[in-house]
Design a protein around this motif. Structure first.
Motif, mmCIF file in Angstrom:
data_model
loop_
_atom_site.group_PDB
_atom_site.id
_atom_site.type_symbol
_atom_site.label_atom_id
_atom_site.label_comp_id
_atom_site.label_asym_id
_atom_site.label_seq_id
_atom_site.Cartn_x
_atom_site.Cartn_y
_atom_site.Cartn_z
ATOM 1 N N UNK A 45 0.847 -1.187 0.000
ATOM 2 C CA UNK A 45 0.000 0.000 0.000
ATOM 3 C C UNK A 45 0.886 1.241 0.000
ATOM 4 N N UNK A 46 0.745 2.034 -1.038
ATOM 5 C CA UNK A 46 1.492 3.276 -1.182
ATOM 6 C C UNK A 46 0.537 4.445 -0.920
ATOM 7 N N UNK A 47 0.996 5.656 -1.096
ATOM 8 C CA UNK A 47 0.160 6.837 -0.826
ATOM 9 C C UNK A 47 -1.101 6.883 -1.672
ATOM 10 N N UNK A 48 -0.994 6.580 -2.957
ATOM 11 C CA UNK A 48 -2.161 6.672 -3.849
ATOM 12 C C UNK A 48 -2.292 5.481 -4.791
ATOM 13 N N UNK A 49 -1.580 4.416 -4.482
ATOM 14 C CA UNK A 49 -1.661 3.214 -5.316
ATOM 15 C C UNK A 49 -1.348 1.977 -4.481
ATOM 16 N N UNK A 50 -1.746 0.830 -5.027
ATOM 17 C CA UNK A 50 -1.403 -0.452 -4.404
ATOM 18 C C UNK A 50 -0.751 -1.337 -5.460
ATOM 19 N N UNK A 51 0.103 -2.223 -4.994
ATOM 20 C CA UNK A 51 0.659 -3.274 -5.833
ATOM 21 C C UNK A 51 0.100 -4.582 -5.309
ATOM 22 N N UNK A 52 -0.426 -5.411 -6.202
ATOM 23 C CA UNK A 52 -0.924 -6.737 -5.837
ATOM 24 C C UNK A 52 -0.073 -7.773 -6.535
ATOM 25 N N UNK A 53 0.283 -8.826 -5.805
ATOM 26 C CA UNK A 53 1.223 -9.826 -6.293
ATOM 27 C C UNK A 53 0.792 -11.207 -5.818
ATOM 28 N N UNK A 54 0.888 -12.190 -6.721
ATOM 29 C CA UNK A 54 0.606 -13.576 -6.360
ATOM 30 C C UNK A 54 1.590 -14.465 -7.103
ATOM 31 N N UNK A 55 2.045 -15.501 -6.422
ATOM 32 C CA UNK A 55 2.946 -16.484 -7.010
ATOM 33 C C UNK A 55 2.202 -17.787 -7.265
ATOM 34 N N UNK A 73 -11.854 1.724 -2.833
ATOM 35 C CA UNK A 73 -11.192 1.352 -4.084
ATOM 36 C C UNK A 73 -10.224 0.189 -3.866
ATOM 37 N N UNK A 74 -9.487 0.244 -2.765
ATOM 38 C CA UNK A 74 -8.517 -0.813 -2.462
ATOM 39 C C UNK A 74 -9.232 -2.147 -2.298
ATOM 40 N N UNK A 75 -10.310 -2.159 -1.539
ATOM 41 C CA UNK A 75 -11.085 -3.394 -1.336
ATOM 42 C C UNK A 75 -11.626 -3.897 -2.670
ATOM 43 N N UNK A 76 -12.140 -2.996 -3.482
ATOM 44 C CA UNK A 76 -12.666 -3.378 -4.794
ATOM 45 C C UNK A 76 -11.594 -4.073 -5.636
ATOM 46 N N UNK A 77 -10.425 -3.471 -5.764
ATOM 47 C CA UNK A 77 -9.356 -4.066 -6.572
ATOM 48 C C UNK A 77 -8.913 -5.410 -5.995
ATOM 49 N N UNK A 109 -10.169 -4.179 5.275
ATOM 50 C CA UNK A 109 -9.704 -5.262 4.393
ATOM 51 C C UNK A 109 -9.861 -6.616 5.080
ATOM 52 N N UNK A 110 -9.594 -6.643 6.370
ATOM 53 C CA UNK A 110 -9.638 -7.897 7.126
ATOM 54 C C UNK A 110 -11.004 -8.576 7.052
ATOM 55 N N UNK A 111 -12.062 -7.800 6.875
ATOM 56 C CA UNK A 111 -13.412 -8.354 6.772
ATOM 57 C C UNK A 111 -13.570 -9.288 5.568
ATOM 58 N N UNK A 112 -12.748 -9.097 4.551
ATOM 59 C CA UNK A 112 -12.921 -9.817 3.290
ATOM 60 C C UNK A 112 -11.862 -10.900 3.051
ATOM 61 N N UNK A 113 -11.009 -11.149 4.021
ATOM 62 C CA UNK A 113 -9.917 -12.115 3.843
ATOM 63 C C UNK A 113 -10.064 -13.287 4.805
ATOM 64 N N UNK A 114 -9.636 -14.441 4.352
ATOM 65 C CA UNK A 114 -9.600 -15.607 5.233
ATOM 66 C C UNK A 114 -8.592 -15.347 6.351
ATOM 67 N N UNK A 115 -7.438 -14.802 5.981
ATOM 68 C CA UNK A 115 -6.444 -14.388 6.968
ATOM 69 C C UNK A 115 -5.682 -13.196 6.417
ATOM 70 N N UNK A 116 -5.141 -12.422 7.334
ATOM 71 C CA UNK A 116 -4.428 -11.207 6.956
ATOM 72 C C UNK A 116 -3.324 -10.967 7.972
ATOM 73 N N UNK A 117 -2.145 -10.640 7.464
ATOM 74 C CA UNK A 117 -1.019 -10.372 8.363
ATOM 75 C C UNK A 117 -0.115 -9.294 7.760
ATOM 76 N N UNK A 118 0.600 -8.631 8.628
ATOM 77 C CA UNK A 118 1.594 -7.676 8.160
ATOM 78 C C UNK A 118 2.806 -8.455 7.676
ATOM 79 N N UNK A 119 3.347 -8.038 6.559
ATOM 80 C CA UNK A 119 4.516 -8.712 5.986
ATOM 81 C C UNK A 119 5.757 -8.496 6.822
ATOM 82 N N UNK A 120 6.627 -9.471 6.779
ATOM 83 C CA UNK A 120 7.895 -9.384 7.484
ATOM 84 C C UNK A 120 8.864 -8.539 6.680
ATOM 85 N N UNK A 121 9.552 -7.661 7.361
ATOM 86 C CA UNK A 121 10.539 -6.818 6.697
ATOM 87 C C UNK A 121 11.832 -7.610 6.491
ATOM 88 N N UNK A 122 12.391 -7.461 5.297
ATOM 89 C CA UNK A 122 13.652 -8.112 4.991
ATOM 90 C C UNK A 122 14.777 -7.306 5.633
#
Length: 124
Positions: A45-55, A73-77, A109-122
């Motif tokens: 999540x950035x200031x005015x955009x999001x990046x979505x990624x799946x492997x 908008x974020x939930x919609x995307x 966002x958590x309302x719409x996900x099976x699970x949600x967590x903050x990512x680990x920082x590298x």
């Protein structure tokens, strides 16, 4: 990046690598998280955009950037992408960026996900 900026960097720092921020996000997720689960979706999540990624099969299956005006908008995307990937009921979201677990966006966002967590920082 503006052409003048690129010329300046290449002239003053000829050995510098210039890469897109999405590549950094992809590498960070691949190194620090479980990319083997196809129901995992990573969001930055950035200031005015999001990046979505799946492997899928240890390869990037989906990666895109979306501009947003509000939290809805974020939930919609996110839901549209989960639907397209066929994982809407099993969405496991790993969150990076401008958010923490006390944020109203996190709760929405958590309302719409099976699970949600903050990512680990590298740390490397």
């Amino acid at each position: 990046m503006k052409n003048e900026t690129l010329k300046f960097i290449r002239f003053n720092m000829p050995s510098a690598d210039i890469i897109h921020q999405s590549l950094l996000f992809i590498k960070a997720c691949y190194i620090s998280q479980n990319v083997h689960a196809e129901t995992n979706v990573f969001i930055q999540i950035n200031n005015d955009s999001i990046d979505l990624l799946q492997f899928k099969n240890d390869q990037v299956n989906f990666c895109n950037n979306f501009k947003f005006d509000n939290h809805t908008d974020i939930v919609y995307y996110l839901l549209a992408v989960a639907e397209e990937l066929g994982i809407s009921g099993d969405l496991n979201l790993i969150v990076y960026g401008e958010i923490d677990s006390n944020n109203s966006l996190f709760a929405l966002i958590e309302k719409y996900c099976k699970s949600m967590q903050l990512g680990k920082r590298n740390t490397r």
